[in-house]
Design a protein around this motif. Structure first.
Motif, PDB file in Angstrom:
ATOM      1  N   ILE A 171     -36.221 -38.804 -25.418  1.00  0.00           N
ATOM      2  CA  ILE A 171     -35.413 -39.880 -24.833  1.00  0.00           C
ATOM      3  C   ILE A 171     -34.448 -40.369 -25.910  1.00  0.00           C
ATOM      4  O   ILE A 171     -34.850 -40.645 -27.038  1.00  0.00           O
ATOM      5  CB  ILE A 171     -36.321 -41.028 -24.339  1.00  0.00           C
ATOM      6  CG1 ILE A 171     -37.248 -40.519 -23.231  1.00  0.00           C
ATOM      7  CG2 ILE A 171     -35.479 -42.214 -23.858  1.00  0.00           C
ATOM      8  CD1 ILE A 171     -38.357 -41.498 -22.849  1.00  0.00           C
ATOM      9  N   ASP A 172     -33.158 -40.442 -25.559  1.00  0.00           N
ATOM     10  CA  ASP A 172     -32.149 -40.858 -26.533  1.00  0.00           C
ATOM     11  C   ASP A 172     -32.103 -42.379 -26.659  1.00  0.00           C
ATOM     12  O   ASP A 172     -32.291 -43.103 -25.675  1.00  0.00           O
ATOM     13  CB  ASP A 172     -30.766 -40.349 -26.113  1.00  0.00           C
ATOM     14  CG  ASP A 172     -30.669 -38.829 -26.205  1.00  0.00           C
ATOM     15  OD1 ASP A 172     -31.379 -38.247 -27.041  1.00  0.00           O
ATOM     16  OD2 ASP A 172     -29.885 -38.246 -25.436  1.00  0.00           O
ATOM     17  N   ILE A 173     -31.828 -42.841 -27.866  1.00  0.00           N
ATOM     18  CA  ILE A 173     -31.663 -44.276 -28.122  1.00  0.00           C
ATOM     19  C   ILE A 173     -30.172 -44.581 -28.268  1.00  0.00           C
ATOM     20  O   ILE A 173     -29.449 -43.872 -28.974  1.00  0.00           O
ATOM     21  CB  ILE A 173     -32.406 -44.680 -29.423  1.00  0.00           C
ATOM     22  CG1 ILE A 173     -33.918 -44.437 -29.286  1.00  0.00           C
ATOM     23  CG2 ILE A 173     -32.103 -46.138 -29.781  1.00  0.00           C
ATOM     24  CD1 ILE A 173     -34.609 -45.296 -28.252  1.00  0.00           C
ATOM     25  N   GLU A 174     -29.737 -45.620 -27.573  1.00  0.00           N
ATOM     26  CA  GLU A 174     -28.347 -46.071 -27.694  1.00  0.00           C
ATOM     27  C   GLU A 174     -28.363 -47.554 -28.034  1.00  0.00           C
ATOM     28  O   GLU A 174     -29.138 -48.315 -27.466  1.00  0.00           O
ATOM     29  CB  GLU A 174     -27.632 -45.824 -26.354  1.00  0.00           C
ATOM     30  CG  GLU A 174     -26.176 -46.284 -26.324  1.00  0.00           C
ATOM     31  CD  GLU A 174     -25.438 -45.758 -25.081  1.00  0.00           C
ATOM     32  OE1 GLU A 174     -25.743 -44.628 -24.629  1.00  0.00           O
ATOM     33  OE2 GLU A 174     -24.581 -46.482 -24.558  1.00  0.00           O
ATOM     34  N   ILE A 175     -27.538 -47.958 -29.002  1.00  0.00           N
ATOM     35  CA  ILE A 175     -27.445 -49.378 -29.341  1.00  0.00           C
ATOM     36  C   ILE A 175     -26.384 -50.010 -28.452  1.00  0.00           C
ATOM     37  O   ILE A 175     -25.209 -49.646 -28.506  1.00  0.00           O
ATOM     38  CB  ILE A 175     -27.088 -49.589 -30.828  1.00  0.00           C
ATOM     39  CG1 ILE A 175     -28.044 -48.819 -31.752  1.00  0.00           C
ATOM     40  CG2 ILE A 175     -27.070 -51.085 -31.156  1.00  0.00           C
ATOM     41  CD1 ILE A 175     -29.477 -49.284 -31.706  1.00  0.00           C
ATOM     42  N   ASP A 176     -26.823 -50.947 -27.610  1.00  0.00           N
ATOM     43  CA  ASP A 176     -25.939 -51.618 -26.651  1.00  0.00           C
ATOM     44  C   ASP A 176     -25.244 -52.804 -27.327  1.00  0.00           C
ATOM     45  O   ASP A 176     -25.743 -53.332 -28.318  1.00  0.00           O
ATOM     46  CB  ASP A 176     -26.807 -52.128 -25.478  1.00  0.00           C
ATOM     47  CG  ASP A 176     -26.012 -52.314 -24.199  1.00  0.00           C
ATOM     48  OD1 ASP A 176     -24.764 -52.276 -24.242  1.00  0.00           O
ATOM     49  OD2 ASP A 176     -26.643 -52.504 -23.150  1.00  0.00           O
ATOM     50  N   ASP A 177     -24.115 -53.201 -26.782  1.00  0.00           N
ATOM     51  CA  ASP A 177     -23.392 -54.384 -27.280  1.00  0.00           C
ATOM     52  C   ASP A 177     -23.123 -54.287 -28.773  1.00  0.00           C
ATOM     53  O   ASP A 177     -23.146 -55.293 -29.495  1.00  0.00           O
ATOM     54  CB  ASP A 177     -24.175 -55.680 -26.983  1.00  0.00           C
ATOM     55  CG  ASP A 177     -24.247 -55.974 -25.489  1.00  0.00           C
ATOM     56  OD1 ASP A 177     -23.653 -55.210 -24.707  1.00  0.00           O
ATOM     57  OD2 ASP A 177     -24.901 -56.951 -25.110  1.00  0.00           O
ATOM     58  N   PHE A 178     -22.836 -53.074 -29.240  1.00  0.00           N
ATOM     59  CA  PHE A 178     -22.646 -52.882 -30.673  1.00  0.00           C
ATOM     60  C   PHE A 178     -21.417 -53.646 -31.164  1.00  0.00           C
ATOM     61  O   PHE A 178     -20.377 -53.650 -30.529  1.00  0.00           O
ATOM     62  CB  PHE A 178     -22.497 -51.390 -31.009  1.00  0.00           C
ATOM     63  CG  PHE A 178     -22.525 -51.094 -32.480  1.00  0.00           C
ATOM     64  CD1 PHE A 178     -23.717 -51.107 -33.183  1.00  0.00           C
ATOM     65  CD2 PHE A 178     -21.347 -50.839 -33.173  1.00  0.00           C
ATOM     66  CE1 PHE A 178     -23.753 -50.854 -34.546  1.00  0.00           C
ATOM     67  CE2 PHE A 178     -21.373 -50.581 -34.543  1.00  0.00           C
ATOM     68  CZ  PHE A 178     -22.578 -50.601 -35.218  1.00  0.00           C
ATOM     69  N   GLY A 179     -21.594 -54.297 -32.316  1.00  0.00           N
ATOM     70  CA  GLY A 179     -20.476 -55.014 -32.923  1.00  0.00           C
ATOM     71  C   GLY A 179     -20.471 -56.504 -32.640  1.00  0.00           C
ATOM     72  O   GLY A 179     -19.578 -57.211 -33.083  1.00  0.00           O
ATOM     73  N   THR A 180     -21.477 -56.989 -31.906  1.00  0.00           N
ATOM     74  CA  THR A 180     -21.485 -58.415 -31.575  1.00  0.00           C
ATOM     75  C   THR A 180     -22.738 -59.127 -32.061  1.00  0.00           C
ATOM     76  O   THR A 180     -22.771 -60.343 -32.128  1.00  0.00           O
ATOM     77  CB  THR A 180     -21.392 -58.633 -30.051  1.00  0.00           C
ATOM     78  OG1 THR A 180     -22.480 -57.956 -29.441  1.00  0.00           O
ATOM     79  CG2 THR A 180     -20.092 -58.111 -29.507  1.00  0.00           C
ATOM     80  N   GLY A 181     -23.779 -58.366 -32.386  1.00  0.00           N
ATOM     81  CA  GLY A 181     -25.041 -58.996 -32.773  1.00  0.00           C
ATOM     82  C   GLY A 181     -25.055 -59.353 -34.241  1.00  0.00           C
ATOM     83  O   GLY A 181     -24.025 -59.316 -34.915  1.00  0.00           O
TER      84      GLY A 181
END
Ligand code: C2E
Ligand code: CA
Ligand code: CA
Ligand code: CA
Length: 276
Positions: A171-181
């Motif tokens: 299962i692939d991991i994707e970082i969501d909302d990148f650049g705002t956290g």
């Protein structure tokens, strides 16, 4: 003035009482809705920036409330979180999304992958790995989108281990909302995600300034150096799409191409595209 002050306090108390009643009702409704299977995925396609082929689809939760109709996640997720049932919603969405993916395959639609949003609560589900193993997921066909705001910097070993085990299942991991956290880029890259999803708050002002462009460009460059694909969300115009393609972003998602759709609408959409 004193009197006015008191009235204001009373009004505030009334509002608070109303909101408390409202939250209580929402809570009862969510628990009942989970029992009755009222949470369903909507599907929003993702497109290859070069070929504009559908390369994936994100499943987004919708609550089909018996009297209020469709309710968006921003309304029910905060309450679901306080009830500790986001993991159950995530599980329901995943199951239905995989079921739909089987249907698409039955229709001969080659939709390479499905992405689901995964809460921190779900990652902490002790039985998560066993449940995922039982699903026999074909490697590369399922992506877990994890919010950048899940604080990876302070993540305990349990969380990190869960992510490693998920990856080991293909299962692939994707970082969501990148650049705002607030997570440091280093700690995010340590997870070796397959993809970064550039947040729509960075995508939307893209045409307005070169400063915005260089921010997005540097995210895409980091991705290239680290062999991580980039996805842009909130792509609302073709001008945005063209600029993102030129900057080297791989995948585009947004109203410029399609809105999130119910399962039947999505099937019709994908079939129509397949004939083009
Ligand atoms: P997200 O994962 O960042 O999802 C993208 C949101 O942007 C979605 O809102 C989508 O409908 C919306 N969107 C798509 N294209 C465009 C566009 O071109 N312009 C604009 N302005 N918006 C666009 P939605 O469906 O209301 O979901 C909101 C958030 O709720 C999601 O943000 C995600 O964090 C969360 N969420 C949704 N489904 C689930 C779920 O099954 N489980 C969990 N844990 N969270 C979920
Ligand atoms: Ca997402
Ligand atoms: Ca996002
Ligand atoms: Ca978001």
């Amino acid at each position: 003035a004193k009197r006015r002050g008191r009235n204001r306090v009373e009004a505030f108390n009334d509002e608070l009482r109303l909101r408390t009643v409202e939250v209580k009702r929402l809570s009862d409704d969510i628990l009942r809705g989970l029992e009755r299977g009222e949470f369903h995925p909507f599907f929003q396609p993702q497109f290859d920036a070069e070929t504009l082929e559908i390369v994936g689809v994100e499943a987004l939760a919708r609550w089909n409330h018996p009297t209020r109709g469709f309710i968006a996640p921003d309304t029910f997720l905060p309450v679901a979180e306080s009830l500790n049932v986001v993991a159950r919603i995530d599980e329901a969405i995943l199951g239905q999304a995989l079921f739909q993916a089987m249907r698409w395959e039955g229709h001969g639609l080659g939709i390479p992958r499905v992405s689901v949003n995964v809460s921190c609560q779900r990652l902490r589900d002790e039985n998560l790995i066993a449940k995922l193993k039982a699903m026999n997921i074909r490697p590369g066909t399922l992506t877990f989108e994890l919010l950048e705001s899940i604080s990876f910097d302070t993540a305990d070993d349990g969380l990190k281990q869960a992510i490693e085990e998920i990856k080991a299942l293909g299962i692939d991991i994707e970082i969501d909302d990148f650049g705002t956290g607030h997570a440091s880029i280093i700690s995010l890259l340590e997870l070796s995600p397959k993809r970064l999803k550039i947040d729509r708050r960075l995508v939307q002002p893209l045409l307005e300034s070169t400063a915005q462009q260089s921010l997005v460009r540097s995210i895409i460059e980091i991705g290239k150096v680290r062999d991580i694909e980039t996805v842009a969300e909130g792509v609302e115009t073709l001008a945005h799409a063209e600029l993102l393609r030129r900057l080297g972003c791989h995948t585009l998602q947004g109203y410029a191409f399609a809105r999130p759709m119910g399962a039947e609408d999505f099937l019709a959409f994908a079939k129509a595209r397949a004939w083009m």
